[in-house]
Each structure stands twice: as structure tokens, then as C-alpha cells.
Design a protein around this motif. Sequence first.
Motif, mmCIF file in Angstrom:
data_model
loop_
_atom_site.group_PDB
_atom_site.id
_atom_site.type_symbol
_atom_site.label_atom_id
_atom_site.label_comp_id
_atom_site.label_asym_id
_atom_site.label_seq_id
_atom_site.Cartn_x
_atom_site.Cartn_y
_atom_site.Cartn_z
ATOM 1 N N ASN A 130 -10.569 -10.332 4.389
ATOM 2 C CA ASN A 130 -9.702 -10.140 3.212
ATOM 3 C C ASN A 130 -8.722 -9.012 3.505
ATOM 4 O OD1 ASN A 130 -11.110 -12.005 1.722
ATOM 5 N ND2 ASN A 130 -11.816 -10.578 0.144
ATOM 6 N N THR A 131 -9.241 -8.009 4.227
ATOM 7 C CA THR A 131 -8.432 -6.846 4.587
ATOM 8 C C THR A 131 -8.602 -6.580 6.079
ATOM 9 O OG1 THR A 131 -10.240 -5.326 4.116
ATOM 10 C CG2 THR A 131 -8.729 -5.795 2.300
ATOM 11 N N PRO A 141 -4.262 -5.479 3.028
ATOM 12 C CA PRO A 141 -4.527 -6.906 2.818
ATOM 13 C C PRO A 141 -4.093 -7.723 4.037
ATOM 14 C CG PRO A 141 -3.517 -5.942 0.858
ATOM 15 C CD PRO A 141 -3.418 -4.912 1.958
ATOM 16 N N TYR A 148 -5.779 -13.390 -4.203
ATOM 17 C CA TYR A 148 -7.180 -13.546 -3.818
ATOM 18 C C TYR A 148 -8.035 -13.799 -5.064
ATOM 19 C CZ TYR A 148 -6.170 -11.193 0.738
ATOM 20 O OH TYR A 148 -5.692 -10.824 1.977
ATOM 21 N N LEU A 177 -7.255 -4.766 -2.240
ATOM 22 C CA LEU A 177 -6.656 -5.883 -2.980
ATOM 23 C C LEU A 177 -6.524 -5.556 -4.455
ATOM 24 C CD1 LEU A 177 -8.888 -8.622 -1.369
ATOM 25 C CD2 LEU A 177 -6.569 -7.969 -0.682
ATOM 26 N N GLN A 182 -3.514 -7.830 -5.905
ATOM 27 C CA GLN A 182 -3.647 -9.191 -5.371
ATOM 28 C C GLN A 182 -4.964 -9.873 -5.741
ATOM 29 O OE1 GLN A 182 -2.056 -7.679 -1.346
ATOM 30 N NE2 GLN A 182 -1.944 -9.896 -1.132
#
Length: 318
Positions: A130-131, A141, A148, A177, A182
Motif C-alpha cells: 500500500n505504501t 503511497p 484505497y 494513506l 486516499q
Amino acid sequence: MHPVSQPGDDALVRHRCGVGDFETTICSDGTFLLDGGAMFGVVPKTLWSRRMPPDDNNCVLLGLNTLVVRTGTAVVVIETGIGNKVSPKMRAIFKNQQQLPRSLEAAGVHLAEVTHVINTHLHFDHCGWNTTLEADGTTTPTFPNAMYYAAAGELAHGRRQFERDAMSYLGPNYNALIASGQLTLVDPHGAGEFTPSDPRLAGPEQLPPIPICTELELLPGISVEPLPGHTASLLGVHVTSGEEHACYPGDLFPTHHHLDPTWVMGFDLDPLTCIGQRKKFLARAISEKWMVFFTHDHQMPAARLEWSDRGKPMVANG
Ligand SMILES: [Zn+2]
């Protein structure tokens, strides 16, 4: 004994197929090793070791499968593997390869074109990329233009840091995030009554409120469904186009060796609920001829299923 490996095991792209008008691709963050006993719970080793031979440390080889769906208007990434943030000590144990960005590139998927990322749950081996841990030590990110999605109950559980599973929930996999706006949390049908300012989602860091989505259909043809058992808020992801249907049920069925409903993992928080969910899932998946994706199956990332002559679920022939 050593883990069974087969020709092509290092292939960066594991599977491709169409689902109606959609194109689905299995990319991979590589493999990792986990204790075979933990993967099969109370199943005797004499039974599971025939299907998944362990190495000298009793570990079995598992995949880290990411499903990419191109719908024509969206590029959806489901699960993001272990990522590049685990400590050298844990990498020595897992022997993982941190290869998802290379796998996506090999499949022609550009990080900037991904529109949606969906995590079935927030265990470290499902949301690691994800990151990205950058060279300067910051975490950013991985998919700069994506929204997400993860279950609100998962983040709430992870934040609580319970002694049973605290080490599976790592803030660096999702805090960036939240900070960037996000992350959207899914609260199916509003059943958990989460709100953006819900105290269950708060801190410990000072982070902005998180949007909550109560719809199951996240975009046309892509919807989530609660499949509790492994964790209380696990989400399966359904892919539907035309007459065809596929499902990524996350850790409800980690590999095709776990198709027997009672072969649940030691990691599952509620094994009885898991068994019940598996039975319901199998009845639908087999009668409706779904393509089923297995999150941790390196050799068989996708299969259709059928009932054996003895009424057991199995991978369909041909
Ligand atoms: Zn997992």
C-alpha cells in the motif's frame, strides 16, 4: 525435505484470464515461509504435509498474490503483498522477495494508472505495498492516484493492538494513506455504525478523519462482501462482468489445499465462523462456476471448483 518448487516458480506474472469484458492478472510479491502447523491449525501434520511438504524448519512455501482487474475504465489492485518495510530480522525468517513493483511492471501495469486498491484485511502480508519505504526513510503511497479501500472494522481492530495479533497490524502500511486522504473505509451496510470521527478509528497519531463507505459495490462490476472468520471484518472481493463471475476471498481460503471447510488456519480468530462461511461460499462458487483466486497459493493462484464423487470441494479438472 524442501518446499516443492516447480518450473516457472519465479515467473513474475502468475496467471491471466478474462472475466466477461474484464481482464484479470495475478501479479506477485513473491513467496514467503510460514510454519506449516500454523497454516493448518488442528489438522495433523501427517495429513497436511502430504499436500504441502514442509522444509527442515517445518515451514511451507506460500505465495503473495495480487489480483489486477482492468475493467476498461478502472485499474483495480486487490491485495499488495508484504512490501518493503519488514525488518531484516523478519525478512530472514520469511525469505520474501519484495517484488510486487517488478511484477506489476512485467504485467504492463503502471503504478500511476491504478485507480483503486482494495485490501481484504490489514494483516501485514496483504497491504505491505500500500505504501513504499523510500531511501530517505519516509513512507509514501505506492499508487499515487488510487483510492484505497479497507474494512473499517479492520482498522479499528488494528489500532487496538490486541496481544493476539498486534504484530500483524502495522501503521506504516496505512497511516500515510490516511494522511494523504486516499483511504476510504468500508462499513458494509453501515452495520458497524462507523463515522469518520469514530473514536474506534482515532490515533494514536494525529490523523484526519477517514471517509466511510457503506455500499458494497465500490465501482461497476467490483464489490466486496463480509466473509468473517479469519478476522471479524474480512472482505471478499467479487468481480462480475456479463455472465461471468470471479471472487478473491482473501484468507477465507489461503490456498487450494485449504478447500476442506474444516482445514482452517491456526491464525483464524474464529474458526467456527470461518467453517460456516466456507460452506456457504463453496455452495455458491461451485454451482455458479466462479473463478476463485487464492491469496497465498503460489502454484495455483486461480481455479474453478467442483464437488468430488465423495462430496468434497476440489479444483475442477480442465
Ligand atoms: Zn494472509
